[in-house]
Design a protein around this motif. Structure first.
Motif, mmCIF file in Angstrom:
data_model
loop_
_atom_site.group_PDB
_atom_site.id
_atom_site.type_symbol
_atom_site.label_atom_id
_atom_site.label_comp_id
_atom_site.label_asym_id
_atom_site.label_seq_id
_atom_site.Cartn_x
_atom_site.Cartn_y
_atom_site.Cartn_z
ATOM 1 N N UNK A 111 0.858 -1.195 0.000
ATOM 2 C CA UNK A 111 0.000 0.000 0.000
ATOM 3 C C UNK A 111 0.885 1.232 0.000
ATOM 4 N N UNK A 112 0.786 2.015 -1.045
ATOM 5 C CA UNK A 112 1.653 3.182 -1.225
ATOM 6 C C UNK A 112 1.567 4.136 -0.040
ATOM 7 N N UNK A 113 0.360 4.376 0.463
ATOM 8 C CA UNK A 113 0.186 5.333 1.555
ATOM 9 C C UNK A 113 0.665 4.790 2.895
ATOM 10 N N UNK A 114 1.025 3.528 2.955
ATOM 11 C CA UNK A 114 1.496 2.928 4.195
ATOM 12 C C UNK A 114 3.010 3.015 4.341
ATOM 13 N N UNK A 115 3.745 2.875 3.234
ATOM 14 C CA UNK A 115 5.214 2.866 3.319
ATOM 15 C C UNK A 115 5.823 3.328 2.009
ATOM 16 N N UNK A 116 6.933 4.047 2.111
ATOM 17 C CA UNK A 116 7.650 4.465 0.906
ATOM 18 C C UNK A 116 8.257 3.276 0.176
ATOM 19 N N UNK A 117 8.358 2.132 0.860
ATOM 20 C CA UNK A 117 8.907 0.931 0.241
ATOM 21 C C UNK A 117 7.873 0.163 -0.570
ATOM 22 N N UNK A 118 6.599 0.501 -0.427
ATOM 23 C CA UNK A 118 5.552 -0.149 -1.209
ATOM 24 C C UNK A 118 5.357 0.633 -2.494
ATOM 25 N N UNK A 119 5.786 0.056 -3.600
ATOM 26 C CA UNK A 119 5.791 0.780 -4.872
ATOM 27 C C UNK A 119 4.392 0.971 -5.439
ATOM 28 N N UNK A 120 3.495 0.005 -5.176
ATOM 29 C CA UNK A 120 2.131 0.101 -5.690
ATOM 30 C C UNK A 120 1.152 -0.364 -4.616
ATOM 31 N N UNK A 121 -0.057 0.173 -4.692
ATOM 32 C CA UNK A 121 -1.161 -0.348 -3.886
ATOM 33 C C UNK A 121 -1.841 -1.415 -4.719
ATOM 34 N N UNK A 122 -2.005 -2.601 -4.144
ATOM 35 C CA UNK A 122 -2.449 -3.720 -4.967
ATOM 36 C C UNK A 122 -3.211 -4.725 -4.124
ATOM 37 N N UNK A 123 -4.139 -5.413 -4.751
ATOM 38 C CA UNK A 123 -4.893 -6.490 -4.130
ATOM 39 C C UNK A 123 -5.457 -7.406 -5.203
ATOM 40 N N UNK A 124 -5.520 -6.884 -6.433
ATOM 41 C CA UNK A 124 -5.964 -7.672 -7.583
ATOM 42 C C UNK A 124 -4.738 -8.113 -8.383
ATOM 43 N N UNK A 125 -4.875 -9.220 -9.078
ATOM 44 C CA UNK A 125 -3.740 -9.814 -9.785
ATOM 45 C C UNK A 125 -3.470 -9.154 -11.135
ATOM 46 N N UNK A 126 -2.266 -9.389 -11.629
ATOM 47 C CA UNK A 126 -1.845 -9.085 -13.005
ATOM 48 C C UNK A 126 -1.596 -7.615 -13.282
ATOM 49 N N UNK A 127 -1.420 -6.797 -12.240
ATOM 50 C CA UNK A 127 -1.246 -5.356 -12.437
ATOM 51 C C UNK A 127 0.212 -4.894 -12.411
ATOM 52 N N UNK A 128 1.132 -5.742 -11.939
ATOM 53 C CA UNK A 128 2.492 -5.274 -11.673
ATOM 54 C C UNK A 128 3.246 -4.892 -12.938
ATOM 55 N N UNK A 129 3.056 -5.632 -14.005
ATOM 56 C CA UNK A 129 3.873 -5.400 -15.201
ATOM 57 C C UNK A 129 3.512 -4.087 -15.884
ATOM 58 N N UNK A 130 2.239 -3.762 -15.953
ATOM 59 C CA UNK A 130 1.850 -2.466 -16.531
ATOM 60 C C UNK A 130 2.338 -1.324 -15.651
ATOM 61 N N UNK A 131 2.259 -1.508 -14.314
ATOM 62 C CA UNK A 131 2.814 -0.504 -13.407
ATOM 63 C C UNK A 131 4.310 -0.343 -13.620
ATOM 64 N N UNK A 132 5.016 -1.463 -13.742
ATOM 65 C CA UNK A 132 6.470 -1.417 -13.940
ATOM 66 C C UNK A 132 6.808 -0.729 -15.251
ATOM 67 N N UNK A 133 6.045 -1.026 -16.293
ATOM 68 C CA UNK A 133 6.258 -0.371 -17.585
ATOM 69 C C UNK A 133 6.083 1.135 -17.456
ATOM 70 N N UNK A 134 5.015 1.568 -16.801
ATOM 71 C CA UNK A 134 4.787 3.000 -16.619
ATOM 72 C C UNK A 134 5.892 3.665 -15.836
#
Length: 637
Positions: A111-134
């Protein structure tokens, strides 16, 4: 196995408060750290429940990532996020880790708002690669220099969003690393051609032989020397590219490697982080690693409730709405040979284990692809089948376009069994099913119903099969009394049910809030209760009768107030030119985090106390004993 050492002193972990604290540790200390992390994850999951098996399987990967990279400057992305418990412990949340998924505590996902070490807020699958691309495009556009690593696993690579992102990554070729955490599992076993390919790929003799010398080849790779290893490059192309699907995407592939070999992981990550363009590291792991029961049954121990870590046994979660649906649809399939059940990777969660065994020829798991599941249902309906799509409310959001475009426009007979409708508790904002009424009731042809019990669920399922058209039947994450086997009562579609008569006011409620309505009304003869089980279509005839009789009305729902059931009631009253005294109770316009469901219902002001307060505001006070004695006992039906 680790289960014997749960609760031991955390010697190395005491030294680690931030990721940089891993840098000076010896390999022996790092290996001990992995054991201590598992011990702490097991201890806290035993106390709170949580995502156990997936987090245990990713420990070495996470330790290696934090040893090699520099978070938060380098961005580490965790797909789904439920495997990131070790990451949370290592990034300044060690002292509050025991609060995970608890009210006021830390989230069970990144969760982004919880820690600077959390790169994305996530709970649903398959979102990391598009986030990484962006992020990679942003980094390169702004002329910055840092690493981006996406850890994807638990079936998330089968999602269309992940595959589409790979296509763009391969074309644009940004510098980033993808780690495929390949544990053969999502929550259930992984399905599909890509999963089968990985299983076959790992068993090929040449792959096994390649692993023996792969490290020596990588040792010779650096930006300066890369041009001197043409023979190695050509050999890699010959062996890897011809049989590797990532070659088609233009993505460098490394692996498969042992995802629990910490020294090997660190070594390989140190090498590939220097490479240009996108690189995929295929790491084979074991879900539940280090905890015997979780390794043996990663499905149950994916997200167990609390347990005794020294004597971990499965505990019954009681008879759930999911089980009630599964039992009903299994029986119904014997009566209707055209019934076909589809799930997007949620066989266990949706109560379909027995159905999949009894009717395997009429069962389809599409993997984590809700859009594919919905459109596949449309194709089935177009050719004469009667598909039932079992799907969580929060995941149905991912198929919204398909519901409109592929199903609703042609009024196809698809039933949506919408599980986890409403606030869900520990999983929090990413999983709360509190938007489905608003986004479904605006779609022409779609009908929405909510049963009060398992028997009514059966009645609605059977009637929906007879009626045709897209119909959503929503039910909560909760236990329910089991309905008699073989019971199929008739139901008058679109008609509400008066559960208790009242002479001054009526509470219109459905689903989980119905118990609050009955509690608020009690024996007060002034207050009636309606099971408003059909949200679309509304029972306008009963609504009109109540309004014309001068009754005050309260609507309540475990859903966003904006656009929900109460809004539908107000719209209907306005169309009829009626203006009764009415209060609409529902969730306010904000996201609700994790915590106990009753507590969040209280905070949202939709519980019995809130209903009584709304009645009092309209002048319907609870009667005194004398007043109660003066009135006849209220009628119920």
């Amino acid at each position: 196995m680790l289960g014997q050492s749960v609760g031991r002193l955390l010697v190395v972990l005491q030294k680690v408060n931030q990721p940089q604290d891993l840098k000076p540790l010896s390999m022996g200390e790092l290996l001990q750290l992995t054991e201590e992390l598992r011990s702490e994850i097991i201890r806290v999951c035993a106390q709170n429940g949580g995502h156990l098996a997936s987090s245990l399987g990713a420990v070495e990967l996470i330790v290696a990532l934090h040893r090699v990279f520099n978070s938060p400057r380098d961005r580490l992305l965790f797909d789904v996020g439920h495997q990131a418990y070790a990451h949370k412990i290592l990034t300044g949340r060690k002292e509050v880790f025991h609060t995970i998924r608890q009210e006021g505590g830390i989230s069970g996902f990144t969760k982004v708002s919880e820690s600077e070490h959390d790169a994305i807020t996530v709970g649903h699958a398959s979102t990391s690669l598009a986030n990484a691309l962006g992020m990679a495009i942003a980094r390169d556009t702004l002329g910055e220099d840092y690493h981006i690593v996406a850890l994807i696993g638990d079936g998330a690579l089968t999602g269309g969003m992940a595959l589409a992102a790979l296509n763009v990554i391969g074309e644009r070729k940004p510098r980033l690393i993808i780690i495929l955490n390949d544990n053969e599992m999502s929550i259930s076993e992984n399905v599909g051609a890509l999963n089968r390919y990985f299983r076959e790929y790992q068993t090929k003799k040449w792959v096994q032989e390649t692993q023996k010398w792969g490290r020596q080849v990588l040792e010779g790779i650096s930006p300066r020397l890369f041009g001197l290893v043409d023979r190695a490059k050509e050999a890699a192309k010959l062996m890897l590219h011809q049989e590797n699907p990532f070659y088609a995407w233009g993505i460098r592939y490394v692996g498969p490697v042992d995802g629990h070999d910490l020294p090997g992981l660190i070594h390989i990550l140190e090498q590939i982080k220097e490479l240009d363009g996108p690189t995929l590291l295929h790491a084979v792991t074991r879900k539940g690693k280090g905890y015997g029961v979780a390794e043996e049954d990663p499905i149950y121990w994916h997200g167990p409730p609390g347990f005794n870590p020294q004597n971990p046994i499965k505990v019954s979660k009681g008879y759930t709405w999911s089980a009630a649906f599964g039992d009903a649809v299994t029986e119904l399939a014997h009566q209707e040979p055209r019934l076909f059940v589809i799930t997007p990777a949620m066989r266990e969660g949706s109560g379909l284990v027995r159905y999949s065994q009894v009717h395997p020829e009429r069962y389809l798991d599409t993997g984590i692809c809700e859009d594919v599941a919905a459109t596949t249902a449309a194709g089935m309906a177009l050719r004469g089948l009667k598909p039932v799509l079992a799907i969580y409310s929060t995941f149905m959001q991912r198929a919204y376009d398909q519901i409109i475009h592929d199903i609703a426009i042609e009024n196809l007979p698809v039933i949506f069994a919408v599980d986890r409708a409403g606030i869900v508790g520990g999983d929090g904002a990413t999983h709360n099913g509190v938007f489905d009424i608003a986004y479904l009731r605006t779609v022409p042809n779609v009908q929405i119903a909510a049963p009060k019990d398992a028997l009514e669920l059966r009645a609605m399922l059977k009637k929906a099969l007879e009626l045709g058209g897209p119909i959503a039947i929503r039910y909560p994450r909760d236990n329910v009394e089991k309905a008699p086997e073989g019971a199929w009562p008739e139901i008058e579609w679109g008609r509400w049910e008066v559960l208790k008569e009242g002479h001054r006011a009526y509470i219109l409620a459905f689903g989980k809030t119905l118990k609050y309505a009955l509690e608020a009304a009690g024996d007060d003869p002034q207050v009636g209760v309606v099971n408003a089980r059909f949200i679309k279509p509304l029972d306008k005839e009963l609504l009109k009768r109540l309004a014309l009789a001068g009754h005050k009305l309260v609507t309540t729902e475990d859903h966003q107030r904006m656009g929900g059931f109460g809004s539908a009631v107000l719209e209907a009253l306005n169309e009829m030119g009626l203006k009764p005294d009415i209060r609409v109770l529902g969730l306010p316009d904000r996201f609700f985090e994790h915590g106990s469901i009753p507590r969040m219902h209280h905070e949202a002001r939709i519980d019995a106390e809130a209903i009584r307060a709304a009645l009092a505001e309209m002048g319907v006070e609870a009667p005194t004993l004398a007043e109660a004695a003066h009135h006849p006992k209220p009628q119920t039906r």
